[in-house]
Design an enzyme around this catalytic site. Structure first.
Site, PDB file in Angstrom:
ATOM      1  N   SER A  51       0.727  -0.977   0.064  1.00 24.90           N
ATOM      2  CA  SER A  51      -0.252  -0.136  -0.150  1.00 24.90           C
ATOM      3  C   SER A  51       1.063   1.217  -0.226  1.00 24.90           C
ATOM      4  O   SER A  51       1.796   1.353   0.891  1.00 24.90           O
ATOM      5  CB  SER A  51      -0.823  -0.143   1.491  1.00 24.90           C
ATOM      6  OG  SER A  51      -1.456   0.897   1.008  1.00 24.90           O
ATOM      7  N   LYS A  54     -13.012  -4.684   1.124  1.00 27.31           N
ATOM      8  CA  LYS A  54     -14.652  -3.609   0.561  1.00 27.31           C
ATOM      9  C   LYS A  54     -15.442  -4.025   0.674  1.00 27.31           C
ATOM     10  O   LYS A  54     -16.503  -3.564   0.919  1.00 27.31           O
ATOM     11  CB  LYS A  54     -14.044  -3.244  -0.820  1.00 27.31           C
ATOM     12  CG  LYS A  54     -12.397  -2.273  -0.603  1.00 27.31           C
ATOM     13  CD  LYS A  54     -12.223  -1.531  -2.008  1.00 27.31           C
ATOM     14  CE  LYS A  54     -11.292  -0.710  -1.648  1.00 27.31           C
ATOM     15  NZ  LYS A  54     -11.298   0.376  -3.116  1.00 27.31           N
ATOM     16  N   ASP A 111     -13.912   6.756  -3.613  1.00 25.21           N
ATOM     17  CA  ASP A 111     -13.400   6.584  -4.741  1.00 25.21           C
ATOM     18  C   ASP A 111     -14.310   7.740  -5.596  1.00 25.21           C
ATOM     19  O   ASP A 111     -13.459   7.767  -6.805  1.00 25.21           O
ATOM     20  CB  ASP A 111     -13.978   4.948  -5.464  1.00 25.21           C
ATOM     21  CG  ASP A 111     -12.161   4.666  -4.691  1.00 25.21           C
ATOM     22  OD1 ASP A 111     -11.979   4.603  -4.192  1.00 25.21           O
ATOM     23  OD2 ASP A 111     -12.520   3.335  -4.784  1.00 25.21           O
ATOM     24  N   GLY A 147     -14.335  -1.615 -19.246  1.00 23.83           N
ATOM     25  CA  GLY A 147     -14.469  -2.587 -17.797  1.00 23.83           C
ATOM     26  C   GLY A 147     -15.721  -2.503 -17.087  1.00 23.83           C
ATOM     27  O   GLY A 147     -16.410  -1.684 -16.582  1.00 23.83           O
ATOM     28  N   LEU A 172      -6.989   4.267 -14.668  1.00 20.74           N
ATOM     29  CA  LEU A 172      -6.768   3.999 -12.718  1.00 20.74           C
ATOM     30  C   LEU A 172      -5.858   3.669 -12.691  1.00 20.74           C
ATOM     31  O   LEU A 172      -5.275   4.188 -11.439  1.00 20.74           O
ATOM     32  CB  LEU A 172      -8.287   3.344 -12.522  1.00 20.74           C
ATOM     33  CG  LEU A 172      -9.378   4.088 -12.636  1.00 20.74           C
ATOM     34  CD1 LEU A 172     -10.362   3.265 -12.280  1.00 20.74           C
ATOM     35  CD2 LEU A 172      -9.675   5.589 -12.424  1.00 20.74           C
ATOM     36  N   TYR A 207      -1.835   3.297 -12.019  1.00 24.52           N
ATOM     37  CA  TYR A 207      -0.812   4.900 -11.387  1.00 24.52           C
ATOM     38  C   TYR A 207       0.751   4.057 -11.696  1.00 24.52           C
ATOM     39  O   TYR A 207       1.346   4.839 -11.424  1.00 24.52           O
ATOM     40  CB  TYR A 207      -1.301   4.966 -10.121  1.00 24.52           C
ATOM     41  CG  TYR A 207      -1.159   4.302  -8.497  1.00 24.52           C
ATOM     42  CD1 TYR A 207      -0.198   4.147  -8.008  1.00 24.52           C
ATOM     43  CD2 TYR A 207      -2.726   3.783  -8.604  1.00 24.52           C
ATOM     44  CE1 TYR A 207      -0.252   3.023  -7.175  1.00 24.52           C
ATOM     45  CE2 TYR A 207      -2.448   3.220  -7.512  1.00 24.52           C
ATOM     46  CZ  TYR A 207      -1.209   2.475  -6.891  1.00 24.52           C
ATOM     47  OH  TYR A 207      -1.547   1.851  -5.717  1.00 24.52           O
ATOM     48  N   GLY A 235      -3.443   7.520 -12.587  1.00 25.68           N
ATOM     49  CA  GLY A 235      -4.680   6.980 -11.571  1.00 25.68           C
ATOM     50  C   GLY A 235      -4.034   7.869 -10.061  1.00 25.68           C
ATOM     51  O   GLY A 235      -4.157   7.567  -9.446  1.00 25.68           O
TER      52      GLY A 235
END
Length: 325
Positions: A19, A70, A106, A166, A265, A267, A288
């Site tokens: 992360s 999530k 988001d 997507g 999205l 990065y 992203g």
């Protein structure tokens, strides 16, 4: 300096070692001079419920959520904001007197680079729900919701066409964002007709029906690209370590209009092959990394109860961490 009074924030996931959130959040915390620290917490799927109880017991103020929690966390929360229910996922949790409250930043993260003007650093919209996206047919809950308005500065999206590559969880946030912008048409492109049908139906039955949403299989992409004012990649194609790949073939990206916005999205790598190809054809590219920064900034404002946080500091911390500056 971490002290006995230091308040805890963090990110949960499995795995969570990768992360980037600690880098950007701790940079902002240091800049603000507040007595907080942001830590990564590895939490296995089977341990999610006990982790929440443990966090409450030791006074954790809030945390981010990444894969695979999530969706799984939804039934474990005391309250879930309308935007998180709409998307079907939570990425930000904080403690209230009623227990753990979940929301999703988001959409705000996605929208921020599309606002007019995007600089000085975007600081979020109104704190309380005023838009149909937040209220819909649902009662507004006490969780402070994320981004609330349409495009800032009067930008008119009412004649613009959005094409989204997507149809997974990230695409749901993008559809919600495009609906909030007021796009004239929203097209979602995917591989499976069955999954696409279910995706479209989920919006028909949602608190905020998206009437102008259409779904298409991949063989329609070439035609759709020529119509796109905004083209968004929500798929993992082109992500490190396969950075040479693009979700759109060279012959298809040739059809993009000069001046269209192409948004990935992903990065890392930065930029992706998808964005490089689009830029060569005159499109405006958004990567992203900015969405990551902005969704994190929105979460930090909730946790610290601040109207603004140092977005530039967060962005620069991530760029340095990734070796981009």
């Amino acid at each position: 300096m971490i002290k006995g009074t230091t308040k805890l924030l963090g990110v949960i996931g499995h795995p969570v070692e990768h992360s980037l959130s600690p880098a950007m959040h701790n940079a902002a915390i240091s800049h603000l001079g507040v007595d907080f620290v942001y830590l990564p917490f590895p939490v296995k799927p089977g341990d999610l419920k006990v982790a929440l109880a443990g966090f409450a017991a030791i006074g954790v103020r809030g945390f981010s959520i990444t894969i695979p929690h999530k969706q799984a966390i939804l039934p474990l929360l005391s309250e879930v904001s309308p935007i998180a229910r709409l998307i079907g996922a939570v990425n930000t949790v904080y403690l209230t007197d009623k227990g753990w409250c979940g929301t999703n930043t988001d959409v705000e993260g996605f929208l921020a680079p599309l606002q007019t003007p995007p600089t000085p650093p975007y600081q979020g919209g109104a704190k309380y729900a005023t838009s149909p996206l937040e209220t819909g047919n649902m009662a507004v809950e006490s969780c402070p919701p994320p981004y609330q308005g349409g495009a800032r500065g009067g930008s008119d999206w009412s004649q613009k066409v959005a094409v989204i590559l997507g149809n997974g969880g990230a695409a749901r946030a993008v559809v919600a964002g495009c609906a909030q912008l007021g796009c004239a048409e929203i097209h979602v492109v995917g591989r499976s007709e069955q999954n696409l049908g279910e995706f479209q139906q989920s919006w028909v039955n949602s608190p905020m029906p998206v009437q102008n949403l259409q779904v298409h299989t991949w063989n329609n992409l070439s035609r759709l690209i020529s119509q796109a004012d905004l083209l968004v990649n929500t798929t993992p194609v082109g992500m490190y370590p396969q950075g040479e790949k693009s979700p759109v073939a060279a012959g298809e990206i040739d059809r993009i209009s000069a001046g269209a916005i192409v948004y990935d999205l992903i990065y890392t790598p930065n930029p992706t092959q998808f964005l490089k190809d689009a830029q060569l054809r005159g499109a405006r590219a958004i990567d992203g990394l900015e969405m990551l920064v902005q969704q994190g900034a929105a979460a930090l404002k909730i946790w610290l109860n601040k109207e603004s946080v140092p977005v530039d500091v967060m962005r620069q911390a991530l760029r340095q961490h990734l070796g981009l500056s």
